[in-house]
Design an enzyme around this catalytic site. Structure first.
Site, mmCIF file in Angstrom:
data_model
loop_
_atom_site.group_PDB
_atom_site.id
_atom_site.type_symbol
_atom_site.label_atom_id
_atom_site.label_comp_id
_atom_site.label_asym_id
_atom_site.label_seq_id
_atom_site.Cartn_x
_atom_site.Cartn_y
_atom_site.Cartn_z
ATOM 1 N N HIS A 270 60.867 1.565 11.135
ATOM 2 C CA HIS A 270 60.609 2.941 10.686
ATOM 3 C C HIS A 270 61.788 3.877 10.871
ATOM 4 C CE1 HIS A 270 56.193 2.531 10.164
ATOM 5 N NE2 HIS A 270 56.326 1.608 11.101
ATOM 6 N N LYS B 260 52.069 14.129 1.046
ATOM 7 C CA LYS B 260 50.852 14.939 1.212
ATOM 8 C C LYS B 260 50.982 16.250 0.451
ATOM 9 C CE LYS B 260 50.423 12.687 5.600
ATOM 10 N NZ LYS B 260 50.857 12.701 7.006
HETATM 11 C C1 7GP Z 1 58.937 7.732 11.012
HETATM 12 C C2 7GP Z 1 60.081 7.976 10.040
HETATM 13 O O1 7GP Z 1 60.979 8.901 10.591
HETATM 14 C C3 7GP Z 1 59.511 8.530 8.743
HETATM 15 O O2 7GP Z 1 60.524 8.699 7.805
HETATM 16 C C4 7GP Z 1 58.443 7.589 8.208
HETATM 17 O O3 7GP Z 1 57.810 8.168 7.110
HETATM 18 C C5 7GP Z 1 57.407 7.307 9.286
HETATM 19 O O4 7GP Z 1 58.025 6.798 10.448
HETATM 20 C C6 7GP Z 1 56.376 6.311 8.838
HETATM 21 O O5 7GP Z 1 56.990 5.160 8.363
HETATM 22 N N1 7GP Z 1 59.423 7.196 12.281
HETATM 23 C C7 7GP Z 1 58.811 7.535 13.415
HETATM 24 O O6 7GP Z 1 57.858 8.283 13.445
HETATM 25 C C8 7GP Z 1 59.343 6.957 14.634
HETATM 26 O O7 7GP Z 1 58.941 7.265 15.707
HETATM 27 C C9 7GP Z 1 60.963 5.729 15.669
HETATM 28 O O8 7GP Z 1 60.305 6.085 14.484
HETATM 29 C C10 7GP Z 1 60.764 4.349 16.005
#
Ligand code: 7GP
Length: 826
Positions: free
Chosen positions: A372, A675
């Site tokens: 992610h 959203k």
């Molecule tokens: C997030 C990403 O920053 C975002 O772009 C994406 O839409 C979302 O995950 C779902 O895929 N990442 C996080 O929230 C996170 O904590 C660190 O990533 C591991």
């Protein structure tokens, strides 16, 4: 108490089986008021009614859950286990009512009792068991797995304290503990009889058994118990219910009565508290892990309890171990649960006595991993020493996985000896670190990114070596959001308008929204669309007046930037533009013609100095602008505190312009962007994450993209980016930065925001704020011009909604099911 009263009370208790659903629901509510909550049915308060309604729904959910489990069991379906350290479900009441098809019945039952459904729903306090995007995605996916009737289970941690409650005090973020359990747990079942031991620390003992095999076991380990708490996730009107099983830490001491008999009573209680700390609190860091021992304990706690659960279920089948991947797939939501890979190896090798090769064959066919983030500081690593102390056997297993893996890589790339150091599961330098993403990739059959753009970046740069080694493992699954929560529930009037025109099928087949397109030229539909949107804006304006004491004009352009605070998300770029507008209003009144309301919201990690400082800057700028009589209604700036799912549901339906302005290449996908667009907001954004795919679907003419592309960001950096040049060349930008640095927004502390400007001018502007400033300003002007033509704006808004079908989490989960998991609905 008069006899008449008690007669009354009696008459309101369940008597004969009720026939109408509303009546039967009402009887259930009253029964729970009395028998579950111990309150007087005559005059329950709103909170009591909410809880009794929740319990009444839980009754219905658990029945359907049992039936769904029987279905899965009898078909012997392959199961999906979705492991995530975070879930962010939001309030359950409305969602569950919609899914169960009981909204009208609940309204009727409550009206009968003298309550409004909306007021009762407002009593719910959401479980904040996640930080942001990653946790919310996991909840959207569970919703879709249930709607698609997949044999799936969510597994996570039952944190006693979720993400902190954010207060804004004198412009600053202040964190308060989020005691979400204080009102009791009405949605879940605590399975206190249902516990698994989780073992940490200790030493590995090597020995040879009677058959002459080398064996490993853990001695002197510390044991903590994991207790299951189940929450139910219903599919949309399909009688199918999944569970999200969250583990709460319980001391094993209670199970060892002998401990108390030694006489050290207080000592025993202290140990109990220490054990139960494991699930006490969610780490509030988004995209920057905190390398604390307790966090690694949490990860292993989730993993160990979950794998035991999976293995227990598998054993009941009585089939051979090599069938495990045919019957189960374990999905790792980020690397946080990646220690599941050595844990399954340990069980298979140490306990089930499979050979290493047999066990590894099973593992790499069972796990799948989603990445992610590409931010280097967010890629998880653990100090090897810590690993050795906490999970000594797991470290040995990781070393053995690594030894065999590097052996293969050496054979595959004999002429590239440097690749070994780059892909090793252990970083070897002055200190040694276990690289969790490398472990996850090597141990999984599938590795996916969360937007097309992000998945390309993984292959081309972040995990390029691994892509060369395992090209077939890499794939993309663009994120999606559930239309049930993010349209039907949060924007009921717009949902109703849509259903009135194209029927209700869009709720489970979002591509149906396309059918709205013929209506974009209908004047009546236009008017209705804009009326609904304006009504939503009125409601948000009221909320802002109540909470912040600021009066905003519902007719103004609502320009919204809500998400976690992080420098790469560039809330700072937005404020710089706000200040530029302010200066234009002051220097040439009449130059700004479109009144705007800026709305900001989001939490910063408590230890993230710059993010918190930017929150403070926004609040200072807001104060200066909102109190400047020259500005009047032309510009208002609002910071709404404690952004969370509940607040998102209020804000999104009332948004005109959605800010998605990360530095290109840094936002993996974004889901907020989806959203907003689904609810008819227009995006102003960079060529990043899923913005690019949103553009491809809604059309370049229906959103405002700007700024450097991700390869341009890289090129500019490698050529030696000099932010000062932009400062020197652009007088409007210069004025803005000089004001901030000179204390214009902090007259009593003139140096307060100097660091912010320093980070841009003298510390390299890592997020290229200055490089994108000018094109952002131009694009904002385009947006303002577009907003002046309300008919054209309405058209854009409707086209956004009608073309967002692709971004349903049903589509995303269906792709996971077919391409990765190999499961289908029961
Ligand atoms: C997030 C990403 O920053 C975002 O772009 C994406 O839409 C979302 O995950 C779902 O895929 N990442 C996080 O929230 C996170 O904590 C660190 O990533 C591991």
């Amino acid at each position: 108490m008069t006899s008449q009263n008690s007669g009354n009370r009696k008459s309101r208790l369940p008597e004969a089986p009720a026939t109408r659903p509303a009546e039967s629901l009402k009887q259930d509510i009253l029964r729970h008021v009395l028998y579950s909550l111990g309150r007087d049915t005559e005059r329950p308060d709103r909170q009591t009614v909410f809880r009794a309604l929740a319990l009444s729904l839980r009754d219905r959910l658990v029945e359907k859950w049992i039936a769904s489990q029987r279905d899965i069991y009898s078909r012997s379906s392959k199961r999906v286990y979705y492991l995530s350290l975070e879930f962010l479900p939001g309030p359950f009441l409305r969602e569950n009512l919609i899914a169960l098809g009981l909204e009208n019945e609940a309204r009727e039952a409550l009206t009968d009792m003298g309550f409004g459904l909306d007021d009762v729903a407002d009593e719910e306090y959401e479980p904040g068991l996640g930080n942001g995007g990653l946790g919310r995605l996991a909840s959207c996916y569970l919703d879709s797995m249930a709607t698609l009737r997949l044999p799936a289970y969510g597994y996570g941690i039952h944190y006693a304290y979720g993400i902190f409650y954010q207060l804004i005090k004198e412009g600053r973020q202040v964190e308060r503990a989020d005691n979400w359990l204080r009102g009791g747990t009405h949605w879940e079942f605590e399975r206190s009889h249902y516990v698994h031991p989780v073992r940490f620390y200790g030493q590995v003992r090597e020995w040879v058994d009677e058959q002459g095999r080398l064996r490993h076991s853990l001695e002197n380990a510390t044991t903590v118990m994991a207790m299951a708490c189940d929450m139910f996730i219903p599919g949309h009107k399909n009688d199918y219910v999944l569970n999200m099983r969250l583990w709460a830490a319980k001391t094993s001491r209670e199970f060892e009565f002998s401990f108390f008999n030694t006489g050290d009573y207080i000592g025993a209680v202290e140990e109990k508290i220490r054990d139960e700390n494991i699930s006490m609190v969610l780490y509030p860091n988004d995209e920057a892990p905190e390398g604390k021992e307790l966090r690694l304990k949490q990860q292993f706690f989730l993993v160990s309890a979950t794998i035991q659960d999976i293995v227990r279920r598998f054993r009941k089948k009585g089939i051979a171990w090599d069938q495990l991947p045919r019957k189960n797939v374990i999905h790792l939501n980020e690397t946080h649960p990646a220690v599941a890979i050595p844990e399954l190896m340990r069980i298979l090798v140490d306990e089930e006595l499979l050979t290493w090769e047999e066990a590894w064959y099973i593992c790499v066919r069972t796990f799948a991993y989603t990445n992610h983030t590409v931010l280097p500081e967010a890629l998880e690593v653990w100090p090897e020493d810590l690993f050795r102390r906490l999970l000594p056997r797991h470290l040995q297993i990781i070393h053995e996985i690594n030894r065999r893996f590097l052996h293969d890589v050496r054979r595959q790339f004999p002429n590239d000896p440097n690749i070994l150091g780059r892909v090793s599961l252990v970083h070897e330098g002055e200190s040694r670190w276990v690289r969790m993403s490398h472990l996850a990739i090597v141990g999984s059959f599938s590795v996916n990114g969360v937007s097309a753009h992000h998945s390309e970046i993984l292959k081309e740069s972040v995990f390029h070596d691994f892509y060369k080694i395992f090209p077939e493992r890499f794939n993309n699954k663009t994120n999606g959001i559930t239309p049930r929560r993010w349209l039907r529930q949060c924007n009921p009037t717009l949902a109703w308008l849509i259903t009135e025109h194209i029927g209700p099928e869009w709720l489970t087949d979002l591509a149906q929204l396309k059918k709205l397109e013929p209506y974009v030229n209908s004047e009546g539909f236009h008017r209705a669309w804009m009326e609904v949107r304006l009504r939503n804006k009125h409601k948000l304006a009221e909320y802002i007046r109540d909470k912040n004491g600021i009066t905003v004009m519902p007719e103004s352009l609502f320009d919204v930037h809500v998400k976690r605070f992080h420098e790469y998300k560039r809330q700072l770029l937005n404020v710089l533009h706000v200040i530029a507008l302010y200066n234009r209003i002051r220097s040439s009144p009449g130059s700004v013609t479109v009144p705007r309301t800026y709305i900001f919201g989001g939490k910063a990690a408590p230890g993230y100095y710059m993010a918190k400082h930017i929150i403070r800057l926004i609040n200072s700028v807001a104060y200066t602008i909102n109190t400047d009589p020259r500005v009047g209604d032309l510009l208002k700036v609002v910071f709404l505190q404690n952004y969370c799912v509940t607040l998102a549901e209020r804000i999104i339906p009332a948004t005109d312009l959605s800010e998605q302005i990360s530095t290109a290449g840094m936002e993996a996908s974004g889901t907020g962007n989806m959203k907003f667009a689904l609810n008819g907001a227009i995006t102003i954004g960079t060529h990043d994450g899923a913005n690019i795919e949103i553009m491809e679907h809604v059309g370049n003419e229906n959103l405002f993209l700007f700024g450097l592309l991700s390869h341009e960001v890289n090129e500019m950096r490698s050529q030696g980016y000099n932010p000062r040049l932009f400062y020197e060349r652009d007088s409007e930008l210069r004025e803005v930065l000089d004001m901030i640095a000179g204390g214009f927004f902090s007259p009593s502390e003139p140096h307060l925001f100097r660091d912010v400007v320093e980070s841009l001018l003298n510390h390299g502007d890592r997020y290229m704020v200055l490089a994108d400033f000018r094109s952002y300003v131009y694009r904002q002007q385009d947006a303002a011009n577009a907003f002046m033509d309300q008919a054209a704006w309405a058209r854009m808004s409707m086209l956004n909604t009608s073309r967002m079908g692709f971004f349903s989490s049903d589509r995303a989960v269906d792709e996971y099911a077919k391409d990765i998991w190999g499961v289908s609905g029961v």
